[in-house]
Design a protein around this motif. Structure first.
Motif, mmCIF file in Angstrom:
data_model
loop_
_atom_site.group_PDB
_atom_site.id
_atom_site.type_symbol
_atom_site.label_atom_id
_atom_site.label_comp_id
_atom_site.label_asym_id
_atom_site.label_seq_id
_atom_site.Cartn_x
_atom_site.Cartn_y
_atom_site.Cartn_z
ATOM 1 N N TYR A 61 0.806 -1.216 0.000
ATOM 2 C CA TYR A 61 0.000 0.000 0.000
ATOM 3 C C TYR A 61 0.842 1.270 0.000
ATOM 4 C CZ TYR A 61 -3.418 -3.448 1.428
ATOM 5 O OH TYR A 61 -4.221 -4.554 1.488
ATOM 6 N N TYR A 62 2.078 1.205 -0.454
ATOM 7 C CA TYR A 62 2.928 2.391 -0.450
ATOM 8 C C TYR A 62 2.385 3.422 -1.437
ATOM 9 C CZ TYR A 62 6.662 0.608 2.480
ATOM 10 O OH TYR A 62 7.392 0.162 3.548
ATOM 11 N N ALA A 63 2.336 4.664 -0.991
ATOM 12 C CA ALA A 63 1.891 5.759 -1.852
ATOM 13 C C ALA A 63 2.986 6.081 -2.872
ATOM 14 C CB ALA A 63 1.593 6.989 -1.000
ATOM 15 N N SER A 94 4.195 1.167 -15.250
ATOM 16 C CA SER A 94 3.600 0.752 -16.533
ATOM 17 C C SER A 94 4.364 -0.407 -17.153
ATOM 18 C CB SER A 94 3.563 1.930 -17.508
ATOM 19 O OG SER A 94 2.690 2.915 -17.039
ATOM 20 N N ASP A 95 5.697 -0.370 -17.051
ATOM 21 C CA ASP A 95 6.518 -1.483 -17.557
ATOM 22 C C ASP A 95 6.159 -2.781 -16.848
ATOM 23 O OD1 ASP A 95 8.003 -0.217 -19.495
ATOM 24 O OD2 ASP A 95 9.910 -0.289 -18.392
ATOM 25 N N LEU A 96 6.060 -2.725 -15.527
ATOM 26 C CA LEU A 96 5.773 -3.938 -14.753
ATOM 27 C C LEU A 96 4.371 -4.463 -15.033
ATOM 28 C CD1 LEU A 96 7.416 -2.975 -11.345
ATOM 29 C CD2 LEU A 96 8.333 -4.497 -13.115
ATOM 30 N N ILE A 97 3.435 -3.583 -15.241
ATOM 31 C CA ILE A 97 2.077 -4.006 -15.594
ATOM 32 C C ILE A 97 2.076 -4.644 -16.973
ATOM 33 C CG2 ILE A 97 -0.242 -3.159 -16.166
ATOM 34 C CD1 ILE A 97 0.222 -1.006 -13.926
ATOM 35 N N TRP A 103 -2.098 -2.973 -10.442
ATOM 36 C CA TRP A 103 -2.138 -1.741 -9.660
ATOM 37 C C TRP A 103 -3.504 -1.102 -9.769
ATOM 38 C CZ3 TRP A 103 -2.224 3.564 -11.365
ATOM 39 C CH2 TRP A 103 -2.000 4.486 -10.339
ATOM 40 N N GLN A 104 -4.073 -0.813 -8.647
ATOM 41 C CA GLN A 104 -5.273 0.013 -8.534
ATOM 42 C C GLN A 104 -4.972 0.951 -7.389
ATOM 43 O OE1 GLN A 104 -8.677 -2.534 -7.998
ATOM 44 N NE2 GLN A 104 -8.823 -2.979 -10.177
ATOM 45 N N GLY A 105 -4.394 2.115 -7.737
ATOM 46 C CA GLY A 105 -3.906 3.065 -6.755
ATOM 47 C C GLY A 105 -4.788 3.171 -5.534
ATOM 48 N N PRO A 106 -4.235 3.102 -4.366
ATOM 49 C CA PRO A 106 -2.811 3.005 -4.028
ATOM 50 C C PRO A 106 -2.324 1.575 -3.831
ATOM 51 C CG PRO A 106 -4.027 3.384 -2.026
ATOM 52 C CD PRO A 106 -5.048 3.303 -3.158
#
Length: 129
Positions: A57-59, A79-82, A89-92
């Motif tokens: 949950y790191y911002a 974006s690269d990792l996704i 990722w669904q912020g945060p």
């Protein structure tokens, strides 16, 4: 093959009570080669801090500061990792994903192979005529 020896015996790694792991397939299946160094740094951080479900949950501001990245660079790394399929990722919330299991090619039925060979022989026979 050269023999291996421990260089620093007083510093042999032990599995701590709270640990994370890095799957060897990241290298063997060339996941890391599809990312740049910033994406790899972000991945290492997320693997290290993730819980048992791979969640963190790191911002973004904290991640950017901890990794010495500009916010735009952090976004590119994410974006690269996704894109490679290493995180969701669904912020945060970040989730480190399980690596996809290699999917074996389905075996061809014997009849299909025979039919394909017959067609190939027929096509080759027509060319010779």
């Amino acid at each position: 093959m050269p023999s291996k020896r421990v260089i620093c015996p007083e510093r042999i790694r032990q599995i701590p009570a709270h640990f994370s792991w890095v799957d060897h397939r990241l290298v063997r299946e060339r996941y890391l080669e599809r990312c740049d160094a910033c994406a790899a740094a972000l991945y290492l951080f997320l693997v290290t801090v993730a819980d048992a479900q791979g969640l963190s949950y790191y911002a973004d501001a904290t991640l950017a500061r901890r990794l010495s990245m500009a916010p735009a660079r952090l976004e590119m790394a994410r974006s690269d990792l996704i894109r490679v399929g290493l995180i969701a990722w669904q912020g945060p919330i970040y989730q480190v994903l399980a690596l996809d299991a290699p999917v074996p090619a389905p075996p061809l039925p014997h009849a299909d192979v025979t039919t394909q060979l017959e067609r190939l022989h027929a096509a080759l026979g027509k060319r010779r005529a």
